[in-house]
Design a protein around this motif. Structure first.
Motif, PDB file in Angstrom:
ATOM      1  N   PHE A  59      -3.525   1.232  -9.317  1.00 56.15           N
ATOM      2  CA  PHE A  59      -3.550   1.082  -7.860  1.00 56.15           C
ATOM      3  C   PHE A  59      -4.988   0.924  -7.356  1.00 56.15           C
ATOM      4  CE2 PHE A  59      -3.443   3.305  -3.633  1.00 56.15           C
ATOM      5  CZ  PHE A  59      -2.701   2.348  -2.955  1.00 56.15           C
TER       6      PHE A  59
ATOM      7  N   ASP B  68       3.981  -4.045   1.980  1.00 60.03           N
ATOM      8  CA  ASP B  68       3.513  -2.681   2.231  1.00 60.03           C
ATOM      9  C   ASP B  68       3.392  -2.473   3.754  1.00 60.03           C
ATOM     10  OD1 ASP B  68       2.248  -0.163   1.874  1.00 60.03           O
ATOM     11  OD2 ASP B  68       1.317  -0.828   0.017  1.00 60.03           O
TER      12      ASP B  68
ATOM     13  N   ASP C 121       8.042   5.549   0.618  1.00 62.26           N
ATOM     14  CA  ASP C 121       6.775   6.102   0.131  1.00 62.26           C
ATOM     15  C   ASP C 121       6.463   7.364   0.948  1.00 62.26           C
ATOM     16  OD1 ASP C 121       4.257   6.259  -1.042  1.00 62.26           O
ATOM     17  OD2 ASP C 121       3.384   4.681   0.218  1.00 62.26           O
TER      18      ASP C 121
ATOM     19  N   HIS D 290       0.988  -3.583  -8.586  1.00 65.35           N
ATOM     20  CA  HIS D 290       0.650  -3.174  -7.224  1.00 65.35           C
ATOM     21  C   HIS D 290      -0.846  -2.886  -7.167  1.00 65.35           C
ATOM     22  CE1 HIS D 290       0.900  -1.525  -3.286  1.00 65.35           C
ATOM     23  NE2 HIS D 290       0.877  -0.242  -3.626  1.00 65.35           N
TER      24      HIS D 290
ATOM     25  N   TRP E 283      11.459   0.361   0.051  1.00 64.61           N
ATOM     26  CA  TRP E 283      10.474   1.186  -0.644  1.00 64.61           C
ATOM     27  C   TRP E 283      10.228   2.414   0.242  1.00 64.61           C
ATOM     28  CZ3 TRP E 283       4.749  -0.881  -1.127  1.00 64.61           C
ATOM     29  CH2 TRP E 283       3.954   0.082  -1.780  1.00 64.61           C
TER      30      TRP E 283
ATOM     31  N   ARG F 174       8.761   7.562  -4.024  1.00 69.14           N
ATOM     32  CA  ARG F 174       7.604   8.174  -4.691  1.00 69.14           C
ATOM     33  C   ARG F 174       7.891   9.637  -5.000  1.00 69.14           C
ATOM     34  NH1 ARG F 174       1.555   8.048  -2.271  1.00 69.14           N
ATOM     35  NH2 ARG F 174       2.418   9.724  -0.981  1.00 69.14           N
TER      36      ARG F 174
ATOM     37  N   TRP G  36       8.128   5.451  -9.064  1.00 69.64           N
ATOM     38  CA  TRP G  36       6.925   5.034  -9.785  1.00 69.64           C
ATOM     39  C   TRP G  36       5.911   6.172  -9.729  1.00 69.64           C
ATOM     40  CZ3 TRP G  36       6.486   4.923  -4.677  1.00 69.64           C
ATOM     41  CH2 TRP G  36       5.248   4.790  -4.066  1.00 69.64           C
TER      42      TRP G  36
ATOM     43  N   ASP H 229      -0.274   6.645  -7.147  1.00 71.95           N
ATOM     44  CA  ASP H 229      -1.578   5.981  -7.043  1.00 71.95           C
ATOM     45  C   ASP H 229      -2.451   6.216  -8.265  1.00 71.95           C
ATOM     46  OD1 ASP H 229      -0.562   5.251  -4.659  1.00 71.95           O
ATOM     47  OD2 ASP H 229      -1.771   6.631  -3.460  1.00 71.95           O
TER      48      ASP H 229
HETATM   49  C1  NOJ Z   1       0.586   5.214  -0.883  1.00 67.10           C
HETATM   50  C2  NOJ Z   1       1.337   4.572  -1.990  1.00 67.10           C
HETATM   51  O1  NOJ Z   1       1.320   5.362  -3.141  1.00 67.10           O
HETATM   52  C3  NOJ Z   1       0.769   3.201  -2.242  1.00 67.10           C
HETATM   53  O2  NOJ Z   1       1.467   2.591  -3.290  1.00 67.10           O
HETATM   54  C4  NOJ Z   1       0.850   2.375  -0.973  1.00 67.10           C
HETATM   55  O3  NOJ Z   1       0.266   1.129  -1.190  1.00 67.10           O
HETATM   56  C5  NOJ Z   1       0.106   3.098   0.152  1.00 67.10           C
HETATM   57  N1  NOJ Z   1       0.649   4.400   0.333  1.00 67.10           N
HETATM   58  C6  NOJ Z   1       0.206   2.336   1.472  1.00 67.10           C
HETATM   59  O4  NOJ Z   1       1.520   2.249   1.873  1.00 67.10           O
END
Ligand code: NOJ
Length: 963
Positions: A637, A408, A528, A662, A526, A588, A601, A604
């Motif tokens: 999450f 991450d 995000d 995660h 990834w 995301r 996915w 959160d």
């Molecule tokens: C938001 C994301 O949805 C989450 O999965 C990620 O861990 C955090 N941002 C930090 O990058």
């Protein structure tokens, strides 16, 4: 999610943890939505209401291609404003209805479809339009009598099948395309002769149904943000009804049931319409119409005879009301802030047809890299190279399979993506190589916000190239995100594309531009925060009046924004090696079309049972909307799930097309090896089951990638006539395999009630216990102690698995297969198996193995056989590649020539065999008597185990079981 909470969430989640609804607008807080809903209320109250829009009959021009016509449209309330209608029929019967303002003061955004569509659809050259006094109509083909009728006054578009209305646009007269106007200074009221004030007619008179005042036309302030709205009002309202269809599904992403609950009408389940406005919703609710991270504006309507649908190619903020005027019909009202009317009507009539038609438009899901169907271990954050190495070591010590370790945002120095924090990750290439040494991959995060410091080469180059998003005044847009003061690449700008590709190269480029030389081709990405999430922006995103490439406002393109980012990343990874390898990119935010470029996915989620349950429904909804490669954070999450919840979540997660655990940075570590017994073994068994079943998943993905059929399927897709199951969304099928699973999502559960549809027997996957077929489906109660997953095989299916646990999926490549043959009442069964190298695109050139597996009763013998499927199905063997020939002993097939079948288990045989032979060779077998597939009783079925029956999976074989 919005900000890192400094309060550690070290205990189970308190009940109060919930979304800040005040951070997001409701319909009543947005002028365009207020106007749209007010229009429907006024129309509903007025018994004489009739849509003011009509087609000018004399203007109809049928195109030389016959498949389309154009016509002028007028609104009786704005006679001087011109609109143009354009209707096209595609080769597959899809009808595209477009309407735009003609010669308007400005141009409406009309490019959403061009980003969503995979290619320009082929039109049907055989359409014959008949122009009458009141309408223009054409038969659009299909086995049934499907007809499209465009009524002139008022304008109404209806798709009929066998004379029955299926889809109706503007049937309730809620179509309203707000035309562009000028903003005139309000006139001073004059004083009349009698001394009273006279309000002069404004140069912009409003139609009465638009309300008494200009509601938020030219500027709108919400909390501390003012939207300057330089284009004025330009919203679009449209009602779309589905007479005779009692269920509607689709329009992800919402945390709700699959068969969409109502938002309007008497006793509606929700008050708020479903919203599509890609948003980073912190601690989202598990039951809500609020918009979430992605949007796919596709909606299906279903009844026992027909499935139809619409794809509304719009990318601005959109609210959708759903109502059922009666139990048999569905009504929807779409209100969008901007954009043209561009609706594709999908005529069905079966679920499979609908998915094909939608796939023809927006493309089928990409066939993923095989390894990406394995288990993904993520957390925010593995804090150093050593951490990654030790996590890997612990997995191996405990014999828990895993394919991918994730990093991450904390890997990146000051959250400058592509730049390793060398204090904690001094040796990123060596670290990745240590992971690769076990045939595993890394996935590393790259977010779209760029830290605004000139020492950051990525930001500096973006400035030099002039590819950053702009404010309404054409200055670089600055917002706040993980990296502090940040800028955003405008991926609508084609100039950004090659540059973005260059960043992912692992060798220094000749042009001196930045390349990620301390990464390897085993690092995947990834993406995000690409809604985009902006901590200090309105609704945690970008101001709507920001300007993108081409002069479009952010309001016009918002829902597409995230897709362009992950699409470009996917292209970049594809360009990284020669020959290219299949990229893995997790996004995301998404839109229709994102499925061509990776996985998504559900963001959160919270570590609660409700979120575990709704995650399944959300992933199902995404599967229906074409985006099969989807999953939810296993474990949730936020929060610290107790071991029981975590175990159940893994058992659910292994049945998700994308399977990743995660956790938030403030949570306790919860890698499976940290669990105590019996939880650790339960989770390990679940993950191993996922690996055993990878052949099933990969075969389902092949089908999805060529037919558009979802990888996981709710009941109405598999049993379209079984009305009793149209609303079931807590159990589902995996591809066409015949597997049905009902993950347990309730605390303390020790049993589960499962609906077994159809008339064939169902076999418990683990115990093989048979649940006899009933004439019309039945509900059974099964034990589901913590270590048990309700998983069933439908009689008539053949399931291929690999039963030897390994550390990662590539290490299983040469492992033997096991077949479970679950006989139906006629003592027959069938299945499929697809295999290719899993990493390159050579399958597009015919390098794969695609087998049909069959059991058929012939007299007193059951013939079990395997034959090649590709040669006879060239057109659908590979997506888009249209193979012209196929060689069953291609080079790839040769590489797995020695992969055998180590065991075949046949369930439900009517009697003990007298012999089992392959050619002349007698095979070794054991028979255990029990209930036969045709029996009307439950119990242990008869089981025949055949040992080592087949020496090569890639070749034809036949086994005879003489009874
Ligand atoms: C938001 C994301 O949805 C989450 O999965 C990620 O861990 C955090 N941002 C930090 O990058």
């Amino acid at each position: 999610m919005r900000a890192v909470s400094s309060l550690l969430l070290l205990v189970a989640l308190p009940a109060v943890l919930a979304v800040k609804t005040e951070d997001f607008k409701t319909c009543s807080q947005q002028a365009f939505c207020r106007r749209g809903r007010a229009l429907s209320e006024r129309a509903e109250k007025d018994p004489l209401w009739k849509s003011p829009y009509s087609v000018v009959a004399s203007s109809v021009v049928i195109d030389s291609d016959h498949a389309s016509f154009a016509a002028a449209v007028k609104s009786s309330l704005y006679p001087e404003i011109k609109f143009g209608l354009d209707v096209k029929v595609h080769e597959d019967g899809v009808v595209r209805v477009k309407m735009d303002e003609v010669d308007g003061l400005r141009k409406r955004y009309d490019e959403a479809a061009s980003w969503a569509l995979v290619k320009e659809p082929k039109i049907n050259p055989n359409i014959k339009w008949t122009v009458g006094k009141q309408d223009i109509r054409a038969s659009v083909g299909g086995a049934d009598d499907v007809e499209i009728v465009v009524a002139f006054e008022p304008l109404k578009v209806t798709l009929f099948r066998n004379g029955k209305e299926q889809v109706v646009l503007n049937g309730l007269g809620l179509l309203h395309m707000e035309h562009f106007r000028t903003k005139d200074a309000p006139k001073e009221p004059e004083v009349g002769e009698d001394g009273t004030q006279v309000v002069l007619e404004t140069p912009n008179p409003r139609a009465w149904f638009e309300g008494d005042e200009e509601d938020g036309y030219w500027e709108e302030t919400w909390r501390s943000w003012t939207d300057s709205k330089p284009k004025g009002p330009e919203s679009l309202s449209l009602d779309i009804s589905f007479p005779n269809h009692g269920h509607v599904y689709g329009i992800p992403q919402h945390a709700t049931r699959l068969s969409l609950p109502t938002t309007a009408g008497e006793n509606s389940y929700y008050d708020e319409p479903y919203r599509l406005w890609n948003s980073d919703v912190f601690e989202y609710l598990a039951d809500s119409t609020m918009s979430l991270y992605g949007s796919i504006p596709v909606l299906y309507a279903h009844n026992a005879e027909s499935t139809v649908g619409i794809f509304n190619a719009i990318s601005s903020d959109t609210y959708i009301d759903v109502a059922h005027p009666d139990t048999k019909s569905s009504f929807t009202h779409w209100v969008s802030e901007s954009g043209i009317l561009d609706v594709f009507i999908l005529p069905g009539p079966t679920p499979a047809d609908i998915f094909k038609q939608f796939g023809n438009l927006v493309g089928n899901p990409a066939l993923p890299a095989h390894w990406s169907l394995g288990y993904h271990q993520c957390r925010w954050n593995y804090v150093s190279s050593e951490d990654v190495r030790s996590v890997q070591k612990r997995f191996d010590e405990e014999d828990i399979p895993v394919d991918v370790f994730w990093l991450d945002i904390e890997y990146a120095e000051d959250h400058k993506y592509f730049i390793w924090d060398k204090k904690t990750f001094p040796d990123p290439v060596e670290m990745t190589n240590d992971v690769s040494a076990n045939a595993r991959k890394m996935v590393v995060i790259v977010d779209p916000h760029l830290k605004r410091v000139t020492s950051y080469p990525v930001y500096k180059e973006a400035v030099e190239l002039d590819v950053l998003s702009k404010t309404k005044d054409n200055n670089e847009y600055e917002g706040w995100c993980w990296s502090g003061s940040s800028a955003w690449v405008d991926f609508f700008n084609p100039k950004s594309w090659d540059w973005w590709k260059g960043l992912f190269k692992t060798t220094q480029s000749k042009n001196g531009k930045y390349a990620w030389t301390d990464s390897t081709s085993d690092v995947h990405i990834w993406n995000d925060m690409n809604e985009p999430s902006i901590f200090n922006g309105p609704e945690i995103s970008m101001p709507r009046d920001n300007i993108h490439y081409g002069g479009w406002e952010h309001r016009d393109v918002h829902n597409i924004n995230g897709m362009l980012f992950s699409n470009q990343t996917w292209q970049a990874l594809k360009a990284r090696t020669d020959p290219p390898q299949r990229p893995f990119v997790l996004t995301r935010s998404f839109y229709a079309g994102s499925q061509r470029f990776g996985a998504m996915w559900t963001g959160d989620n919270l570590g609660t049972w409700e979120h575990m349950a709704v995650g399944i429904k959300m992933v199902l909804a995404n599967n229906l909307a074409g985006f099969s490669f989807s999953g939810s954070d296993v474990g949730g999450f936020f929060g610290n799930p107790d071991p029981e919840m975590l175990a159940r979540w893994y058992q659910a997660g292994i049945f998700s097309p994308f399977f990743r655990a995660h956790a938030h940075i403030d949570t306790k570590r919860r890698e499976p090896y940290l669990l105590d017994e019996p939880y650790k073994s339960i989770v390990k068994d679940a993950i191993r089951l996922r690996y055993n079943m990878l052949p099933v998943w990969y075969t389902a993905f092949r089908e999805a990638s060529t037919t558009g059929l979802p990888v996981i399927r709710p009941h109405f897709v598999v049993f379209p006539q079984d009305e009793s199951a149209f609303a079931i969304d807590d159990q589902f099928f995996i591809g066409s395999s015949g597997l049905l699973v009902k993950p347990v999502t309730e605390k303390g559960a020790t049993k589960a009630s499962v609906y077994l549809p159809g008339n064939q027997p169902w076999y418990d996957y683990f115990t093989h216990r048979i649940h006899a077929g009933a004439s019309k489906g039945r509900t059974v109660d099964v034990v589901a102690e913590l270590h048990q997953i309700p998983l069933f095989i439908r009689g008539g299916s053949i399931i291929a698995t690999k039963e030897r646990p390994r550390r990662s999926s590539p290490l299983m490549k040469f492992d033997p297969y096991t077949l479970r043959v679950a006989l139906d009442q006629d003592q027959s069964a069938q299945g499929e198996l697809y295999v290719d190298d899993g990493v390159t695109f050579s399958h597009e050139k015919g390098q794969f193995v695609w087998r049909s597996l069959k059991a058929q009763k012939q007299g007193e013998t059951i013939k079990l056989s395997s034959h090649d499927l590709a040669s006879t199905n060239l057109a659908v063997a590979v997506d888009g590649a249209a193979l012209t020939k196929y060689n069953p002993s291609n080079n790839f097939a040769k590489t797995i020539e020695s992969v055998r079948i180590e065991e075949i288990v046949i369930l439900g045989l009517a009697s003990k065999p007298s012999r089992v032979i392959a050619g002349k060779e007698q095979l070794e077998w054991d028979f255990y008597p029990g209930v036969a597939a045709s029996a009307k009783e439950d119990g242990a079925p008869s089981q025949l185990f055949i040992k080592n029956p087949v020496s090569s999976i890639s070749q034809d074989w036949e086994i005879s079981i003489d009874l």
